[in-house]
Design a protein around this motif. Structure first.
Motif, PDB file in Angstrom:
ATOM      1  N   PRO A   1       1.146  -1.291  -0.155  1.00  0.00           N
ATOM      2  CA  PRO A   1       0.306  -0.293   0.544  1.00  0.00           C
ATOM      3  C   PRO A   1       0.289   1.393  -0.002  1.00  0.00           C
ATOM      4  CG  PRO A   1       0.310  -0.714   1.890  1.00  0.00           C
ATOM      5  CD  PRO A   1       0.981  -2.365   1.220  1.00  0.00           C
ATOM      6  N   SER A   2       0.219   1.851  -0.809  1.00  0.00           N
ATOM      7  CA  SER A   2       1.081   3.665  -0.846  1.00  0.00           C
ATOM      8  C   SER A   2       0.732   4.382   0.433  1.00  0.00           C
ATOM      9  CB  SER A   2       0.322   4.277  -2.109  1.00  0.00           C
ATOM     10  OG  SER A   2       1.214   5.341  -2.281  1.00  0.00           O
ATOM     11  N   GLN A   3       1.589   4.726   1.377  1.00  0.00           N
ATOM     12  CA  GLN A   3       1.942   5.294   2.425  1.00  0.00           C
ATOM     13  C   GLN A   3       3.168   6.494   2.593  1.00  0.00           C
ATOM     14  OE1 GLN A   3       2.435   2.614   5.742  1.00  0.00           O
ATOM     15  NE2 GLN A   3       0.859   0.913   5.310  1.00  0.00           N
TER      16      GLN A   3
ATOM     17  N   THR B   1       6.599  13.213   7.067  1.00  0.00           N
ATOM     18  CA  THR B   1       5.823  14.304   6.735  1.00  0.00           C
ATOM     19  C   THR B   1       6.457  15.182   7.251  1.00  0.00           C
ATOM     20  OG1 THR B   1       4.861  14.007   9.626  1.00  0.00           O
ATOM     21  CG2 THR B   1       3.670  13.292   7.107  1.00  0.00           C
TER      22      THR B   1
END
Length: 75
Positions: free
Chosen positions: A68-70, A74
């Protein structure tokens, strides 16, 4: 002094010979390459006619399970 011109002329005369065995004219040019490609194409179409599913290059059913794209970081 006379040997130098004799050696040079002998070397040039030897170097003017044909290198390698002669090539028949049937194997020179574009026509033999085109005929070879036609034969390969005919064999390929014959193989596809006998077994049409063998050379199926479609991507159906070749799903790759990706992680999954995570977000990595940040701000």
């Amino acid at each position: 002094m006379r040997t130098l011109p004799v050696l040079i002329s002998t070397g040039l005369l030897v170097a003017c010979g044909v290198v390698g065995s002669p090539v028949p004219p049937e194997y020179v040019g574009v026509a033999p390459i085109v005929e070879k490609q036609k034969k390969q194409h005919a064999l390929q179409t014959e193989r596809e006619a006998v077994d049409p599913g063998a050379s199926d290059l479609s991507l159906d059913g070749h799903d790759i399970g990706l992680p999954p794209s995570q977000p990595v970081g940040t701000r």
